[in-house]
Design a protein around this motif. Structure first.
Motif, PDB file in Angstrom:
ATOM      1  N   VAL A 121       0.840  -1.198   0.000  1.00 45.30           N
ATOM      2  CA  VAL A 121       0.000   0.000   0.000  1.00 45.30           C
ATOM      3  C   VAL A 121       0.874   1.246   0.000  1.00 45.30           C
TER       4      VAL A 121
ATOM      5  N   GLU B 212       2.615   1.675  -3.395  1.00 42.98           N
ATOM      6  CA  GLU B 212       1.656   2.099  -4.424  1.00 42.98           C
ATOM      7  C   GLU B 212       1.253   3.555  -4.225  1.00 42.98           C
ATOM      8  N   LEU B 213       1.092   3.956  -2.971  1.00 46.18           N
ATOM      9  CA  LEU B 213       0.749   5.345  -2.672  1.00 46.18           C
ATOM     10  C   LEU B 213       1.835   6.276  -3.191  1.00 46.18           C
TER      11      LEU B 213
ATOM     12  N   MET C 177       1.750   6.363  -7.048  1.00 41.52           N
ATOM     13  CA  MET C 177       0.613   7.122  -7.565  1.00 41.52           C
ATOM     14  C   MET C 177       0.779   8.618  -7.368  1.00 41.52           C
TER      15      MET C 177
ATOM     16  N   GLY D  41      -3.650   9.600  -3.769  1.00 33.73           N
ATOM     17  CA  GLY D  41      -4.886   9.112  -4.351  1.00 33.73           C
ATOM     18  C   GLY D  41      -5.976   8.955  -3.310  1.00 33.73           C
TER      19      GLY D  41
ATOM     20  N   GLU E 157      -9.245   4.755  -5.195  1.00 33.22           N
ATOM     21  CA  GLU E 157      -8.222   4.654  -6.233  1.00 33.22           C
ATOM     22  C   GLU E 157      -7.086   3.735  -5.799  1.00 33.22           C
ATOM     23  N   ILE E 158      -6.658   3.883  -4.538  1.00 33.25           N
ATOM     24  CA  ILE E 158      -5.563   3.061  -4.029  1.00 33.25           C
ATOM     25  C   ILE E 158      -5.994   1.604  -3.934  1.00 33.25           C
TER      26      ILE E 158
ATOM     27  N   LEU F 227      -4.577  -1.752  -6.183  1.00 38.13           N
ATOM     28  CA  LEU F 227      -3.990  -2.915  -5.517  1.00 38.13           C
ATOM     29  C   LEU F 227      -4.907  -4.129  -5.532  1.00 38.13           C
TER      30      LEU F 227
ATOM     31  N   VAL G 267      -7.414  -1.499   3.089  1.00 39.09           N
ATOM     32  CA  VAL G 267      -6.490  -0.426   2.739  1.00 39.09           C
ATOM     33  C   VAL G 267      -6.645   0.740   3.707  1.00 39.09           C
TER      34      VAL G 267
ATOM     35  N   LEU H 113      -3.733   2.498   5.882  1.00 34.37           N
ATOM     36  CA  LEU H 113      -3.423   3.920   5.732  1.00 34.37           C
ATOM     37  C   LEU H 113      -3.519   4.675   7.060  1.00 34.37           C
TER      38      LEU H 113
ATOM     39  N   TRP I 120      -5.122  10.767  -0.036  1.00 35.60           N
ATOM     40  CA  TRP I 120      -4.024  10.296   0.798  1.00 35.60           C
ATOM     41  C   TRP I 120      -2.703  10.558   0.089  1.00 35.60           C
ATOM     42  N   ASN I 121      -1.685  10.945   0.870  1.00 33.74           N
ATOM     43  CA  ASN I 121      -0.358  11.181   0.319  1.00 33.74           C
ATOM     44  C   ASN I 121       0.711  10.583   1.226  1.00 33.74           C
TER      45      ASN I 121
END
Length: 281
Positions: A39, A42-43, A46, A49, A53-54, A58, A65, A69, A87-88
């Motif tokens: 996760v 991928e974050l 991206m 997102g 979307e996240i 995945l 998720v 997060l 989320w960032n």
């Protein structure tokens, strides 16, 4: 005496891994942690997102998720913007990742050399290494000019469409070269990207012969890069140093002129890290 040696060996082993460290079985992997790190990676890929979307990227449930997060958020590894619902990556992820740069004196030794290279050429100087078949940029000294290339530390780029990537590829043996190129699938980024394997190999042979590689608008239109390899004590290429800038300034007739300070900077950095400027192979 033998007993003392065994005790010493056990003590050394215990510092990093248990006795069964050679075992590659799945029992040595924490599956939930592995999924959580997926996760986080991928974050980062991206660039931020929404939860949906996240989770979609995945192929995991949004509930799972979300728990991951929020756990990362509690440790500062993820941030959540209430207004945009995005989320960032959080500051803690950057701080932890930046420890990688401190493992070696390469970045520290390169900094003044890169600054002098930038001043001598008027173009942005870059430092990168190969990681998992890609170029990982470790440092950059930006030009004072208005139009400039920008590869912040931590940026990963395809090796076949990068000056530093091609400089490193040119020093690999044929088997490793083809392995990396096959994995990249020679993705086309611009009309100038070399996507034919034999054309790519020929370009790498030419780079090896002259001592520097060229990215001629192969990753970004209007941008050109000139790079040379940095060697370790065994004469193996372990990093690359380059200058990059717009084709309006780095014109084709200036390539040879700019390549000289680039190669000189790479040789100086090789010496600074105790490397051997006589390449292996």
């Amino acid at each position: 005496m033998r007993r003392k040696r065994i005790v010493e060996e056990d003590t050394k082993r215990a510092r990093g891994r248990p006795k069964a460290w050679d075992d590659k079985g799945q029992q040595n992997t924490i599956k939930s942690l592995d999924r959580a790190l997926e996760v986080l990676v991928e974050l980062g890929n991206m660039g931020g997102g929404t939860l949906s979307e996240i989770a979609g990227a995945l192929d995991q449930s949004p509930a799972t998720v979300y728990r991951v997060l929020t756990t990362f958020q509690g440790r500062g590894f993820a941030d959540f913007d209430e207004q945009s619902q995005v989320w960032n990556i959080g500051a803690a992820a950057f701080l932890t990742g930046s420890q990688f740069l401190r493992r070696t004196s390469l970045v520290e030794r390169a900094r003044p050399i890169m600054r002098e290279l930038m001043e001598a050429t008027g173009e942005t100087a870059n430092l990168g290494i190969e990681r998992d078949g890609k170029v990982l940029f470790l440092g950059q000294v930006e030009t004072h000019a208005t139009i400039r290339a920008f590869f912040p530390p931590g940026t990963a780029s395809a090796m076949h469409a990068s000056g530093i990537g091609k400089a490193l590829l040119s020093r690999m043996d044929d088997a490793r070269q083809r392995q990396v190129l096959a994995a990249s699938k020679l993705e086309q980024f611009t009309p100038h990207t070399l996507t034919d394997p034999e054309a790519m190999i020929a370009d790498l042979h030419a780079a090896k012969a002259r001592g520097y590689a060229i990215d001629g608008e192969e990753r970004n239109l209007g941008m050109r890069c000139i790079a040379a390899p940095v060697y370790n004590v065994f004469g193996e290429a372990v990093a690359g140093i380059s200058v990059s800038g717009p084709t309006s300034r780095i014109t084709e007739d200036r390539i040879a002129e700019l390549a000289e300070p680039v190669m000189a900077a790479a040789a100086r950095l090789t010496t600074a890290i105790g490397g051997n400027n006589r390449p292996a192979g």
